[in-house]
Design a protein around this motif. Structure first.
Motif, PDB file in Angstrom:
ATOM      1  N   ARG B  88      41.553  32.782  38.811  1.00 17.29           N
ATOM      2  CA  ARG B  88      41.355  34.136  38.270  1.00 17.29           C
ATOM      3  C   ARG B  88      40.032  34.723  38.720  1.00 17.29           C
ATOM      4  NH1 ARG B  88      44.237  32.852  32.596  1.00 17.29           N
ATOM      5  NH2 ARG B  88      46.312  32.801  33.504  1.00 17.29           N
ATOM      6  N   ARG B  89      39.083  33.848  39.024  1.00 18.10           N
ATOM      7  CA  ARG B  89      37.816  34.311  39.566  1.00 18.10           C
ATOM      8  C   ARG B  89      38.025  34.831  40.993  1.00 18.10           C
ATOM      9  NH1 ARG B  89      33.638  33.351  42.391  1.00 18.10           N
ATOM     10  NH2 ARG B  89      34.654  31.694  43.529  1.00 18.10           N
ATOM     11  N   THR B  90      38.904  34.138  41.726  1.00 13.72           N
ATOM     12  CA  THR B  90      39.138  34.483  43.130  1.00 13.72           C
ATOM     13  C   THR B  90      40.010  35.724  43.266  1.00 13.72           C
ATOM     14  OG1 THR B  90      39.155  32.100  43.464  1.00 13.72           O
ATOM     15  CG2 THR B  90      39.761  33.442  45.340  1.00 13.72           C
ATOM     16  N   VAL B  91      41.033  35.809  42.401  1.00 17.62           N
ATOM     17  CA  VAL B  91      41.944  36.954  42.461  1.00 17.62           C
ATOM     18  C   VAL B  91      41.751  37.780  41.192  1.00 17.62           C
ATOM     19  CG1 VAL B  91      44.343  37.668  42.656  1.00 17.62           C
ATOM     20  CG2 VAL B  91      43.587  35.577  43.768  1.00 17.62           C
ATOM     21  N   GLY B  92      40.981  38.833  41.290  1.00 18.29           N
ATOM     22  CA  GLY B  92      40.704  39.683  40.133  1.00 18.29           C
ATOM     23  C   GLY B  92      41.771  40.745  39.993  1.00 18.29           C
ATOM     24  N   MET B  93      41.787  41.384  38.838  1.00 17.81           N
ATOM     25  CA  MET B  93      42.829  42.372  38.607  1.00 17.81           C
ATOM     26  C   MET B  93      42.290  43.549  37.798  1.00 17.81           C
ATOM     27  SD  MET B  93      46.576  41.281  37.605  1.00 17.81           S
ATOM     28  CE  MET B  93      47.927  42.389  37.539  1.00 17.81           C
ATOM     29  N   VAL B  94      42.634  44.751  38.239  1.00 16.27           N
ATOM     30  CA  VAL B  94      42.253  45.951  37.503  1.00 16.27           C
ATOM     31  C   VAL B  94      43.534  46.633  37.057  1.00 16.27           C
ATOM     32  CG1 VAL B  94      41.062  48.165  37.637  1.00 16.27           C
ATOM     33  CG2 VAL B  94      40.169  46.204  38.887  1.00 16.27           C
ATOM     34  N   PHE B  95      43.589  46.995  35.772  1.00 14.23           N
ATOM     35  CA  PHE B  95      44.839  47.503  35.209  1.00 14.23           C
ATOM     36  C   PHE B  95      44.899  49.020  35.167  1.00 14.23           C
ATOM     37  CE2 PHE B  95      44.418  43.215  33.764  1.00 14.23           C
ATOM     38  CZ  PHE B  95      45.701  42.720  33.840  1.00 14.23           C
ATOM     39  N   GLN B  96      45.989  49.494  34.576  1.00 20.77           N
ATOM     40  CA  GLN B  96      46.253  50.932  34.580  1.00 20.77           C
ATOM     41  C   GLN B  96      45.359  51.701  33.612  1.00 20.77           C
ATOM     42  OE1 GLN B  96      50.080  52.265  32.925  1.00 20.77           O
ATOM     43  NE2 GLN B  96      50.298  53.431  34.780  1.00 20.77           N
ATOM     44  N   ASN B  97      45.345  51.268  32.368  1.00 18.19           N
ATOM     45  CA  ASN B  97      44.650  52.044  31.346  1.00 18.19           C
ATOM     46  C   ASN B  97      43.200  51.581  31.218  1.00 18.19           C
ATOM     47  OD1 ASN B  97      43.690  53.272  29.057  1.00 18.19           O
ATOM     48  ND2 ASN B  97      45.628  53.109  27.966  1.00 18.19           N
ATOM     49  N   ARG B 128      24.258  39.545  38.979  1.00 14.34           N
ATOM     50  CA  ARG B 128      25.654  39.905  39.233  1.00 14.34           C
ATOM     51  C   ARG B 128      25.998  41.263  38.631  1.00 14.34           C
ATOM     52  NH1 ARG B 128      29.714  35.901  40.351  1.00 14.34           N
ATOM     53  NH2 ARG B 128      28.711  34.126  41.312  1.00 14.34           N
ATOM     54  N   VAL B 129      25.543  41.491  37.394  1.00 11.52           N
ATOM     55  CA  VAL B 129      25.833  42.756  36.731  1.00 11.52           C
ATOM     56  C   VAL B 129      25.196  43.909  37.502  1.00 11.52           C
ATOM     57  CG1 VAL B 129      25.382  44.112  34.653  1.00 11.52           C
ATOM     58  CG2 VAL B 129      26.142  41.754  34.454  1.00 11.52           C
ATOM     59  N   ASP B 130      23.923  43.734  37.868  1.00  8.04           N
ATOM     60  CA  ASP B 130      23.225  44.802  38.586  1.00  8.04           C
ATOM     61  C   ASP B 130      23.894  45.083  39.931  1.00  8.04           C
ATOM     62  OD1 ASP B 130      21.552  44.943  36.473  1.00  8.04           O
ATOM     63  OD2 ASP B 130      19.892  43.863  37.407  1.00  8.04           O
ATOM     64  N   ASP B 131      24.243  44.014  40.653  1.00  8.63           N
ATOM     65  CA  ASP B 131      24.890  44.188  41.960  1.00  8.63           C
ATOM     66  C   ASP B 131      26.223  44.902  41.815  1.00  8.63           C
ATOM     67  OD1 ASP B 131      22.791  42.948  43.066  1.00  8.63           O
ATOM     68  OD2 ASP B 131      23.808  41.052  43.541  1.00  8.63           O
ATOM     69  N   ALA B 132      27.023  44.445  40.833  1.00 17.86           N
ATOM     70  CA  ALA B 132      28.364  45.011  40.674  1.00 17.86           C
ATOM     71  C   ALA B 132      28.273  46.492  40.295  1.00 17.86           C
ATOM     72  CB  ALA B 132      29.141  44.235  39.616  1.00 17.86           C
ATOM     73  N   LEU B 133      27.357  46.827  39.384  1.00 14.81           N
ATOM     74  CA  LEU B 133      27.219  48.232  38.979  1.00 14.81           C
ATOM     75  C   LEU B 133      26.742  49.081  40.141  1.00 14.81           C
ATOM     76  CD1 LEU B 133      25.783  48.013  35.360  1.00 14.81           C
ATOM     77  CD2 LEU B 133      27.980  48.944  36.054  1.00 14.81           C
ATOM     78  N   ARG B 156      35.819  52.601  37.151  1.00 16.01           N
ATOM     79  CA  ARG B 156      34.826  51.983  38.041  1.00 16.01           C
ATOM     80  C   ARG B 156      34.085  50.862  37.314  1.00 16.01           C
ATOM     81  NH1 ARG B 156      32.378  57.424  39.565  1.00 16.01           N
ATOM     82  NH2 ARG B 156      30.454  56.388  40.160  1.00 16.01           N
ATOM     83  N   VAL B 157      33.847  51.051  36.010  1.00 13.52           N
ATOM     84  CA  VAL B 157      33.227  49.970  35.237  1.00 13.52           C
ATOM     85  C   VAL B 157      34.165  48.765  35.224  1.00 13.52           C
ATOM     86  CG1 VAL B 157      32.481  49.254  32.932  1.00 13.52           C
ATOM     87  CG2 VAL B 157      31.851  51.502  33.801  1.00 13.52           C
ATOM     88  N   ALA B 158      35.454  49.032  35.051  1.00 16.10           N
ATOM     89  CA  ALA B 158      36.422  47.930  35.050  1.00 16.10           C
ATOM     90  C   ALA B 158      36.394  47.202  36.397  1.00 16.10           C
ATOM     91  CB  ALA B 158      37.819  48.461  34.760  1.00 16.10           C
ATOM     92  N   ILE B 159      36.275  47.980  37.480  1.00 12.19           N
ATOM     93  CA  ILE B 159      36.188  47.351  38.803  1.00 12.19           C
ATOM     94  C   ILE B 159      34.918  46.514  38.896  1.00 12.19           C
ATOM     95  CG2 ILE B 159      35.960  47.786  41.282  1.00 12.19           C
ATOM     96  CD1 ILE B 159      37.637  50.335  40.862  1.00 12.19           C
ATOM     97  N   ALA B 160      33.813  47.055  38.388  1.00 10.52           N
ATOM     98  CA  ALA B 160      32.554  46.308  38.404  1.00 10.52           C
ATOM     99  C   ALA B 160      32.703  45.005  37.631  1.00 10.52           C
ATOM    100  CB  ALA B 160      31.424  47.151  37.822  1.00 10.52           C
ATOM    101  N   GLY B 161      33.435  45.064  36.514  1.00 14.98           N
ATOM    102  CA  GLY B 161      33.641  43.870  35.711  1.00 14.98           C
ATOM    103  C   GLY B 161      34.359  42.777  36.490  1.00 14.98           C
ATOM    104  N   VAL B 162      35.269  43.185  37.352  1.00 17.67           N
ATOM    105  CA  VAL B 162      35.975  42.207  38.188  1.00 17.67           C
ATOM    106  C   VAL B 162      35.062  41.761  39.330  1.00 17.67           C
ATOM    107  CG1 VAL B 162      37.935  41.901  39.736  1.00 17.67           C
ATOM    108  CG2 VAL B 162      38.234  43.112  37.586  1.00 17.67           C
ATOM    109  N   LEU B 163      34.359  42.732  39.924  1.00 21.90           N
ATOM    110  CA  LEU B 163      33.462  42.428  41.053  1.00 21.90           C
ATOM    111  C   LEU B 163      32.388  41.415  40.676  1.00 21.90           C
ATOM    112  CD1 LEU B 163      32.484  45.704  42.902  1.00 21.90           C
ATOM    113  CD2 LEU B 163      33.691  43.716  43.792  1.00 21.90           C
ATOM    114  N   ALA B 164      31.933  41.490  39.425  1.00 21.61           N
ATOM    115  CA  ALA B 164      30.840  40.623  38.994  1.00 21.61           C
ATOM    116  C   ALA B 164      31.237  39.153  39.044  1.00 21.61           C
ATOM    117  CB  ALA B 164      30.391  41.005  37.586  1.00 21.61           C
TER     118      ALA B 164
END
Lengths: 273, 296
Positions: B88-97, B128-133, B156-164
């Motif tokens: 799950r770390r390797t394959v992240g997921m961003v949802f609809q809502n 990680r948080v700073d980089d992702a944001l 975009r925050v949700a994407i950052a959450g996965v990116l982190a």
């Protein structure tokens, strides 16, 4: 709805605002103990002074602090009446039919008012007014974390509260949307008797619940996708740190509590029965 | 040649029907490959099984049969918790809502949620948080409450959450469907940047044709099966097949097909972008004028 703030939090940067939430929880408990230690007029005067000093320190307007008493107004009134008319004592002041008012009853009523008022105001100052709900949850989780050794799911409860707090604005917005949708269909929320009004809540509550459950499923998926697996092995970005001020405040209040206990020795005026 | 990153072999999944014994198949024997750094769009009508398929790729749903390989390792055997977390770390997921996937009450804490679960030390979390944001351009909103953000910002925050969590592949499950046009643009440009600059494999599930046209490759799903796949140019040249499964081609491509129907001879090989369609029509127009000039 965008400017929605949760609970009673009063934004500020006073000495009390800046204390560690864990310290504030402990201070809140100490404050409650303090109110129950008082027994004589002298200690109640000190307690009242303490409450006033805290109110000034927190820089929260008095009007807002007094507003927190509104829900207990009835209790205040009821206990004072009970105390005035039911306390048996020696100095009878007033007598009419079955009502006997003694001097002790008046003192008791006064003391109960001071006690309840300071209890509400002080816990408000330490907890709800100066601490955001989320900081309070964090503080509670970290304060209770030793209980994890007893297999009490402290983390899980804290997570549940955090999520609840996170979703309050979302669900509030949703409620408004549903209400508007139902209004557009001709539902009238603001007229009719109590029964009719309660019944008109049903078309709001059912869609709200359905959507809340859907959100919960989505959220559970999203949390799993982000590797959530309970509190085990979890680290925190923002960890709370006690500062010197936190210890000073706690020691000070503890000292005041002991002081109040000994202040009970001065027995002029009335005392609680 | 790019290395293969995610591979499924005969992957199937069925939902349990309400009357107990019956199982409703949602994904049927799907064998697909995604290579590292690729940008793939999955198109499909509602109920085509595309979201279910996505959830199989990081085992949010457990496949009934078939095998899943990610980064060279089989992931469908009995997995330990550590291995599952690694997947799950390797394959992240961003949802609809966007509202339903933010957990914390403050943006930066939400971004930290994934790495916190993985147990990184604090300095590492901060970084990680700073980089992702910074990557999604939301640094200045670090201390905001999510409900004060716009839809595009939340996403975009949700994407950052996965990116982190530093994933190598991110699946977007109709992540732009609930956004307004400007929010959609924000998210799409973020996706594009992640693919080009960070080299992250993107799987974008969508039913917006214009969005799919940006991908390197499109998979078209229908009724739990892979109908066909190809580059956007190839896929959008098969308009009738798309129409048959409730999809359509981008509006500009639709124009070219309508003109063909009206008797104008236009090629249909390269219609994935409005520019290509315009070029196609212009070429035909000038060719005809030239021809006409010769005739006359």
């Amino acid at each position: 709805m965008k400017g929605f703030t949760l609970g009673q939090y009063y934004p500020g940067n006073s000495f009390i605002h800046r204390l560690d939430p864990r310290a504030k929880i402990i201070l809140g408990i100490l404050a409650i103990v303090c109110t129950f230690l008082c027994k004589t007029l002298f200690s109640f005067i000190l307690l009242f002074a303490l409450t006033l000093i805290l109110a000034i320190l927190s820089r929260i307007p008095l009007k807002i602090l007094l507003r927190s008493l509104r829900p207990v107004l009835f209790i205040l009134l009821f206990t004072s009446l009970v105390n005035i008319f039911m306390t048996k004592g020696e100095n009878l002041l007033f007598e009419y039919w079955i009502f006997h008012v003694y001097e002790e009853g008046l003192w008791n009523a006064l003391f109960m008012i001071v006690r309840i008022t300071s209890l509400i105001v002080m816990t408000g100052i330490f907890l709800t007014y100066t601490t955001t709900p989320i900081a309070l949850t964090d503080g509670l989780e970290q304060l209770l974390s030793p209980l994890k050794k007893l297999h009490i799911p402290v983390h899980d409860f804290a997570m549940m509260i955090t999520i609840a707090l996170r979703f309050i604005p979302t669900l509030a917005e949703e409620t408004e949307r549903i209400m508007n949708a139902q209004r557009a269909r001709g539902v009238n929320f603001s007229s009719g008797g109590l029964f009719k009004r309660v019944r008109s809540l049903i078309p709001i509550l059912i869609p709200l619940f359905v959507s809340a459950f859907n959100r919960a499923f989505d959220l559970a998926n999203a949390m799993e996708c982000r590797c959530y697996h309970g509190g085990e092995g979890r680290t925190r970005l923002n960890v709370l740190h006690y500062k010197a001020a936190d210890f000073i405040a706690m020691i000070l209040l503890l000292g005041i509590g002991i002081g109040l206990f000994f202040a009970n020795r001065f027995t002029f005026g009335g005392m609680i029965r | 040649m790019k290395e293969q990153f995610v591979k499924t072999e005969e992957l199937s999944f069925s939902y349990q029907a309400e009357n107990e014994n019956e199982a409703i198949p949602a994904v049927k024997n799907l064998s697909v490959e995604f290579s590292s750094g690729e940008y793939v769009a999955i198109l499909g009508h509602n109920g085509s099984g595309k979201s279910t398929f996505a959830k199989l790729l990081n085992l949010i749903l457990e496949p009934v049969s078939g095998r899943l390989f990610v980064d060279g390792k089989e992931r469908t055997a009995e997995l330990s918790e550590g291995e599952l977390l690694d997947l799950r770390r390797t394959v992240g997921m961003v949802f609809q809502n966007p509202d339903n996937q933010l957990v914390a009450t403050i943006v930066e804490e939400d971004v930290a949620f994934g790495p916190e679960n993985l147990g990184y030390p604090r300095e590492e979390l901060r970084k990680r948080v700073d980089d992702a944001l910074a990557t999604v351009g939301m640094t200045e909103y670090a201390s905001y409450e999510p409900h004060r953000l716009s839809g595009g910002q939340k996403q975009r925050v949700a994407i950052a959450g996965v990116l982190a969590m530093t994933p190598r592949c991110i699946i977007f499950d109709e992540s732009t469907a609930m956004l307004d046009p400007s929010g959609r643009r924000e998210v799409l440009s973020t996706i594009r940047r992640l693919n080009r600059e960070e080299g992250i494999t993107i799987i974008n599930i969508t039913h917006y044709m214009n969005e799919a046209a940006e991908a390197d490759r499109i998979l078209v799903m229908n009724d739990g099966e892979l109908l066909f796949e190809g580059t956007p140019d190839e896929v959008f040249s098969r308009r009738d097949e798309l129409l048959a499964v409730g999809l359509e081609v981008p509006q500009s491509a639709e124009l070219v097909f309508r003109l063909r129907e009206a008797g104008i001879d236009l090629p249909t090989e390269a219609l994935s972008t409005p520019e290509k369609c315009a070029a196609c029509i212009a070429d035909a127009y000038f060719a005809k004028r030239k021809g006409g000039a010769v005739d006359g």
